[in-house]
Design an enzyme around this catalytic site. Structure first.
Site, PDB file in Angstrom:
ATOM      1  N   GLU A  73       0.821  -1.226   0.000  1.00 14.22           N
ATOM      2  CA  GLU A  73       0.000   0.000   0.000  1.00 14.22           C
ATOM      3  C   GLU A  73       0.850   1.269   0.000  1.00 14.22           C
ATOM      4  O   GLU A  73       0.413   2.317   0.456  1.00 14.22           O
ATOM      5  CB  GLU A  73      -0.959   0.002   1.197  1.00 14.22           C
ATOM      6  N   HIS A  92      -2.682   2.327   8.520  1.00 12.13           N
ATOM      7  CA  HIS A  92      -3.700   1.560   7.801  1.00 12.13           C
ATOM      8  C   HIS A  92      -3.846   0.201   8.475  1.00 12.13           C
ATOM      9  O   HIS A  92      -2.851  -0.425   8.828  1.00 12.13           O
ATOM     10  CB  HIS A  92      -3.284   1.392   6.337  1.00 12.13           C
ATOM     11  N   HIS A  94      -6.667  -3.488   9.019  1.00 16.25           N
ATOM     12  CA  HIS A  94      -7.892  -4.242   8.704  1.00 16.25           C
ATOM     13  C   HIS A  94      -8.564  -4.590  10.031  1.00 16.25           C
ATOM     14  O   HIS A  94      -8.912  -5.737  10.271  1.00 16.25           O
ATOM     15  CB  HIS A  94      -7.557  -5.519   7.941  1.00 16.25           C
ATOM     16  N   TYR A 113     -20.820  11.528  19.999  1.00 15.34           N
ATOM     17  CA  TYR A 113     -20.130  12.793  19.711  1.00 15.34           C
ATOM     18  C   TYR A 113     -18.648  12.644  19.436  1.00 15.34           C
ATOM     19  O   TYR A 113     -18.038  13.476  18.763  1.00 15.34           O
ATOM     20  CB  TYR A 113     -20.376  13.814  20.838  1.00 15.34           C
ATOM     21  N   HIS A 155     -12.336  -3.645   2.798  1.00 18.32           N
ATOM     22  CA  HIS A 155     -10.887  -3.649   2.986  1.00 18.32           C
ATOM     23  C   HIS A 155     -10.466  -3.323   4.433  1.00 18.32           C
ATOM     24  O   HIS A 155      -9.980  -4.212   5.128  1.00 18.32           O
ATOM     25  CB  HIS A 155     -10.276  -2.654   1.986  1.00 18.32           C
ATOM     26  N   TYR A 208     -10.436  20.804  23.339  1.00 14.22           N
ATOM     27  CA  TYR A 208     -10.597  19.604  24.166  1.00 14.22           C
ATOM     28  C   TYR A 208      -9.239  18.984  24.515  1.00 14.22           C
ATOM     29  O   TYR A 208      -8.380  18.840  23.641  1.00 14.22           O
ATOM     30  CB  TYR A 208     -11.447  18.594  23.401  1.00 14.22           C
TER      31      TYR A 208
HETATM   32 ZN   LIG Z   1      -4.993  -3.185   3.536  1.00 16.68          ZN
END
Ligand SMILES: [Zn+2]
Length: 218
Positions: A73, A92, A94, A113, A155, A208
């Site tokens: 990726e 990233h 899964h 929220y 994905h 915050y």
């Molecule tokens: Zn992936």
């Protein structure tokens, strides 16, 4: 941060992704912006075995340096880091609940929220594109418009941070929200906060968690 310390911090964060349940097998990956490019986790390696030399130094032209091949990726990481200068790190994964929703091609609405932690009143689900393609990067970038996280149809998920710790913290938050939303859907139809309320929340979020005084001073 020095190169070696940054590589070590990436490995620590990658292992924390496993411990936090964000990773399924070797599917997650992580990038951090550095001078002239970014550092990226290698393809198909168990994070428990990673050493600093296994991380891949990539440039924005797609060339890379190091003894390992970059994550499949890499284009997703490259295109996000190129298009979002405020992002210093991209994560990233899964993860179970984000991916469950992504397989239904559902984003996460303002059912809680805390969704505003991702930058707006929802977390969108990017339309499907094959993994490792420029199309996937394009689809993800559109879903990330005005946001710091998105789901990727069939994905997984993406989280952006100004640094590694920020990306990791947001990924955990979004995965938690996905799990809560999924649970609420089992019982009924969750009540969605309206846009006026979400505007108030987003405004409040700007300050915050900031402490006054020396440690929290800007
Ligand atoms: Zn992936």
């Amino acid at each position: 941060m020095e190169d070696r310390a940054l590589r070590e911090a990436m490995i620590t964060t990658a292992r924390k992704m496993n411990a936090a349940g964000l990773n399924q097998g070797t599917s997650g990956n992580l990038s951090v912006r550095v001078e002239g490019g970014f550092l990226l986790t290698p393809t198909g390696m168990d994070y428990d075995t990673l050493v600093p030399e296994d991380l891949v130094l990539m440039r924005f032209d797609g060339s890379h340096e190091g003894r390992r091949l970059p994550s499949s990726e890499w284009q997703l990481h490259r295109d996000i880091l190129a298009a979002r200068p405020e992002a210093g790190a991209v994560l990233h994964a899964h993860s179970m609940f984000c991916t469950t929703l992504a397989c239904l091609r559902r984003g996460i609405p303002a059912f809680h929220y805390m969704i505003s932690a991702a930058g707006g009143s929802d977390v969108r689900c990017a339309p499907y594109a094959t993994f490792g393609t420029a199309e996937l990067a394009k689809s993800a970038l559109a879903a990330l418009e005005g946001r710091k996280a998105c789901l990727l149809a069939n994905h997984g998920m993406l989280a952006l941070g100004k640094d590694l710790a920020g990306a990791f913290k947001l990924a955990v938050e979004v995965e938690t929200l996905a799990a809560m939303y999924w649970r609420a859907l089992q019982v009924g139809e969750p009540v969605i906060l309206d846009s006026a309320e979400m505007e108030r929340v987003i405004e409040k979020f700007k300050t915050y968690g900031q402490q006054p005084g020396p440690t929290g001073a800007k």
